[in-house]
Motif scaffolding. Sequence first.
Motif, mmCIF file in Angstrom:
data_model
loop_
_atom_site.group_PDB
_atom_site.id
_atom_site.type_symbol
_atom_site.label_atom_id
_atom_site.label_comp_id
_atom_site.label_asym_id
_atom_site.label_seq_id
_atom_site.Cartn_x
_atom_site.Cartn_y
_atom_site.Cartn_z
ATOM 1 N N GLN A 151 0.837 -1.204 0.000
ATOM 2 C CA GLN A 151 0.000 0.000 0.000
ATOM 3 C C GLN A 151 0.873 1.256 0.000
ATOM 4 O O GLN A 151 0.620 2.210 -0.721
ATOM 5 C CB GLN A 151 -0.859 -0.018 1.253
ATOM 6 C CG GLN A 151 -2.272 0.367 0.956
ATOM 7 C CD GLN A 151 -3.131 0.228 2.202
ATOM 8 O OE1 GLN A 151 -2.638 -0.195 3.264
ATOM 9 N NE2 GLN A 151 -4.378 0.544 2.079
ATOM 10 N N ASN A 154 2.507 1.738 -3.206
ATOM 11 C CA ASN A 154 1.510 2.207 -4.148
ATOM 12 C C ASN A 154 1.289 3.701 -4.002
ATOM 13 O O ASN A 154 1.287 4.456 -4.974
ATOM 14 C CB ASN A 154 0.214 1.432 -3.924
ATOM 15 C CG ASN A 154 -0.768 1.722 -5.034
ATOM 16 O OD1 ASN A 154 -0.339 1.913 -6.160
ATOM 17 N ND2 ASN A 154 -2.041 1.747 -4.720
ATOM 18 N N SER A 155 1.149 4.155 -2.729
ATOM 19 C CA SER A 155 0.880 5.582 -2.540
ATOM 20 C C SER A 155 2.096 6.420 -2.918
ATOM 21 O O SER A 155 1.970 7.530 -3.419
ATOM 22 C CB SER A 155 0.404 5.867 -1.112
ATOM 23 O OG SER A 155 1.490 5.826 -0.243
ATOM 24 N N VAL A 158 1.837 6.728 -6.544
ATOM 25 C CA VAL A 158 0.807 7.719 -6.894
ATOM 26 C C VAL A 158 1.379 9.127 -6.744
ATOM 27 O O VAL A 158 1.244 9.990 -7.609
ATOM 28 C CB VAL A 158 -0.435 7.534 -6.003
ATOM 29 C CG1 VAL A 158 -1.399 8.697 -6.171
ATOM 30 C CG2 VAL A 158 -1.115 6.220 -6.331
ATOM 31 N N LYS A 159 2.093 9.291 -5.595
ATOM 32 C CA LYS A 159 2.679 10.599 -5.314
ATOM 33 C C LYS A 159 3.669 10.988 -6.415
ATOM 34 O O LYS A 159 3.687 12.096 -6.926
ATOM 35 C CB LYS A 159 3.403 10.516 -3.978
ATOM 36 C CG LYS A 159 3.217 11.729 -3.111
ATOM 37 C CD LYS A 159 3.893 11.494 -1.811
ATOM 38 C CE LYS A 159 3.453 12.413 -0.739
ATOM 39 N NZ LYS A 159 4.126 12.089 0.514
ATOM 40 N N ARG A 160 4.490 9.988 -6.751
ATOM 41 C CA ARG A 160 5.521 10.212 -7.763
ATOM 42 C C ARG A 160 4.867 10.581 -9.102
ATOM 43 O O ARG A 160 5.324 11.473 -9.815
ATOM 44 C CB ARG A 160 6.352 8.925 -7.893
ATOM 45 C CG ARG A 160 7.549 9.055 -8.766
ATOM 46 C CD ARG A 160 8.727 9.700 -8.018
ATOM 47 N NE ARG A 160 9.728 10.139 -8.960
ATOM 48 C CZ ARG A 160 10.058 11.407 -9.176
ATOM 49 N NH1 ARG A 160 9.499 12.360 -8.473
ATOM 50 N NH2 ARG A 160 10.969 11.732 -10.054
ATOM 51 N N THR A 161 3.762 9.885 -9.401
ATOM 52 C CA THR A 161 3.048 10.167 -10.646
ATOM 53 C C THR A 161 2.551 11.606 -10.628
ATOM 54 O O THR A 161 2.677 12.349 -11.601
ATOM 55 C CB THR A 161 1.852 9.209 -10.802
ATOM 56 O OG1 THR A 161 2.300 7.892 -10.522
ATOM 57 C CG2 THR A 161 1.275 9.274 -12.199
ATOM 58 N N ILE A 162 1.985 11.987 -9.463
ATOM 59 C CA ILE A 162 1.480 13.374 -9.364
ATOM 60 C C ILE A 162 2.629 14.361 -9.555
ATOM 61 O O ILE A 162 2.501 15.361 -10.257
ATOM 62 C CB ILE A 162 0.795 13.605 -7.995
ATOM 63 C CG1 ILE A 162 -0.429 12.713 -7.878
ATOM 64 C CG2 ILE A 162 0.406 15.059 -7.832
ATOM 65 C CD1 ILE A 162 -1.119 12.789 -6.530
ATOM 66 N N GLU A 165 3.515 14.453 -13.113
ATOM 67 C CA GLU A 165 2.446 15.169 -13.822
ATOM 68 C C GLU A 165 2.581 16.676 -13.609
ATOM 69 O O GLU A 165 2.528 17.470 -14.538
ATOM 70 C CB GLU A 165 1.098 14.753 -13.246
ATOM 71 C CG GLU A 165 0.281 13.879 -14.158
ATOM 72 C CD GLU A 165 -0.991 13.487 -13.427
ATOM 73 O OE1 GLU A 165 -1.328 12.325 -13.515
ATOM 74 O OE2 GLU A 165 -1.596 14.371 -12.745
#
Length: 776
Positions: A151, A154-155, A158-162, A165
């Motif tokens: 988890q 995963n987060s 997600v953070k890295r993706t943000i 982005e």
Amino acid sequence: MNLATQNAIATGENYEQTILIVDDNPTNLGVLSNYLKTYGFRILVARNGESALQKAQYVQPDLILLDVLMPGIDGFETCQKLKTQRSTKSIPVIFMTALAEATDKVKGFQAGGVDYVTKPLQFEEVLARVNTHLRIRNLTKNLQDQAIELQKTNSALVKRTIQLETSSQLGREVTSIIDLDELLARVVELIRSKFNYYFVGIWLLDDMQTLLRLRAGANAEGVPLPGNELQISVKEEKSAVARVARTCKHFVADEITKASKTLALAHLWAARSELVLPLRIGSECIGAFEIMHDEPAAFASNDILALQALADHTAIAIRNAEFYKVEQQRRRLAESLEYTGRVLTGTLNMRHVPGRILEELATVVPYERGSVLLQKGDKLHSVAQRGYPTNSQTPPMNIPLNSGDIFQRITKTRRPLLISDVTKDEGWQQLDWLPINHSWLGVPMISRNKVIGMISLTRRQVGAFSLDEATMVLGFAGQAGIALENARLYDEITQLNHSLEQKVAERTEELNKAYQMLERLDKTKTDFINVTSHELRTPLSVIKGYTQILDLLPTVNQDEKARDMLRGINTGVDRLHQIVNTMLDVARIDAEMLHPHPDEIRLDQLIKTIRDQFEDALQERCLSLSLSHLDNLPKIEADPDLLPKLFYNLIVNAIKYTPDGGRITIEGHKVAPPDAPGYVEIVISDTGIGIDPEHHEQIFEKFYQTGEVSLHSTGRTKFKGGGPGLGLAIVRGIVLAHGGQVWVESERYDEENCPGSRFYVRLPVNLANANSEVDS
Ligand code: ADP
């Protein structure tokens, strides 16, 4: 090796695992405990449900063996309670029961148990079940741990993706924003909203690298903005932002305490952790990025790295926007300077120029108050102001100059002077009727290599002027200096013109008076000549008559001496007569009463007759007088009384001003277009003493004589013989009355080398046409 170690090794499990045994029967407890202890388990015991709950909570055993039938709360209830509490709910519970009915087993599973053993206990069975459930529990725990780990990963992903982005969005958007303020606002809002931060702000260093100013801030919804006029000194020790700007290294606070909270942002009360990143361009730090979170320890090292990359990206975008802004300002300045140059050179009025300067300047470098000050003696006088209070009681701005004050500093360096905060400057003289504006920019105005004054601009905030702006105003001041100098020169010239005009008017007035006076004198003289000559004529005629009678008397006639005396009287009377006639001619000319009565005249005959009159004189003075080409001249229409006087005077002069032995020539020719009667031109040349060119005009004025009159010898035809100075005046009068022209040509006056003179007389052949032909 004891049994416990063996068991642990055999099961691969930690022999330090703790088992809680709950039973109200002490014998059971003792036997089971001992048995399990030999397998390396740590054993805790409880005699009833309540105690079991307490111990379980406190010790957190790895497994619980729970008796069902107990006084107080029974085993099922105890189990249910264990399962409701967060800390104990995952501990596996094995029931120990003597009841072998199926309903009890079901009840036990419903209460949250994982298994059961029946009493009387089979210890190997108990051990086997305990080990099985411990293994299951460990596996589950491992699985749970892994799940949590997953988890987390995963987060982080997600953070890295943000972050990625955001980074790419930032890259896309900020490169298209060229307005600095818009860019900063967009960056903080983007980062805050993407990561759901509590606050994001950008602080930038000012030009002097002394102040950090909050240029943009974005807050979580409902949190008030700190306002965009916040600023802190870069030297401020307590400020994390200032420290980051100084060191160019990031700062992170996992837990913001009251003391560590940025002073300026004190009212962002919910902030729990803070990250401040330097805004770097190479090794230079241009400001700081401040990020706050409402949870503690919100910034992991990975986040910091990613956010620093964003900050670096932003720093470059800021620099580009700044360059663009400077570039734009420069272009505006160049345009404005060019325009101002044109406007100012067109404005020569000293009173309008300084105002124009301030007006134009405001379009390039905005300011709150501005003035143009010029030095006059030991004071600076304001010649134009903008943005000052417009009160009728506002006193004129005259600032006394003191040594070491700002104007002297500017005069010395001839460079702009920037003061971030006038309240902290020693040389500053605050006018008491003016509200304080903290920032000041003074730029010298130089004209003809001298500082003549300065342009003074102020802004309310501290440190509000940039070096770039100072440079721009300097360019402006250059134009202003030239314009002021032009205006000053124009003013001076206008004043000079004015005073010259006045002087000319005064002189003209004086000259007019003198001229009127001279005219009156001339009139008096002419009147005098007129009266005198008329009055002399009668007695002269009487004398002449009596001398003629005397000549007839034998007593006189036969007396040699008396005859001589009579001849003398006759000559004198003739000369007097001649002079009186001459004076009368001049008087007539002056009164413009000389009107020719034309007749046909042959000039060759006229001139020959006159020459014959001088036969004796020419002989006496050994002068030759030759006539040439006169025979070919046409007859002209002229006054037969006036024309002899004209040539008589010219020939007398030629004789008088030519030394003995000289030559006189009189020649004539016709000057005429083929189909018109035209003119005759007579030239009387001599080899005499000549006339300086400066006298060529004046000799034709009456009574004008060159040289010393008293030195003239007497006698009509003597060399330099005296005369009244009327001959040429009569010549000109007669020529003009005939519509002709007369002039002289002579190189110079020289008695030694005698360059000679040539008198030209041009007379019309036909008197009636004279004037029109002369005009054409
Ligand atoms: P004046 O009675 O003195 O001769 P004029 O009017 O005839 O008066 O001449 C004015 C002056 O012009 C003279 O005083 C003399 O200086 C100068 N002048 C006239 N004719 C000649 C000449 N042929 N050569 C040199 N000087 C002359």
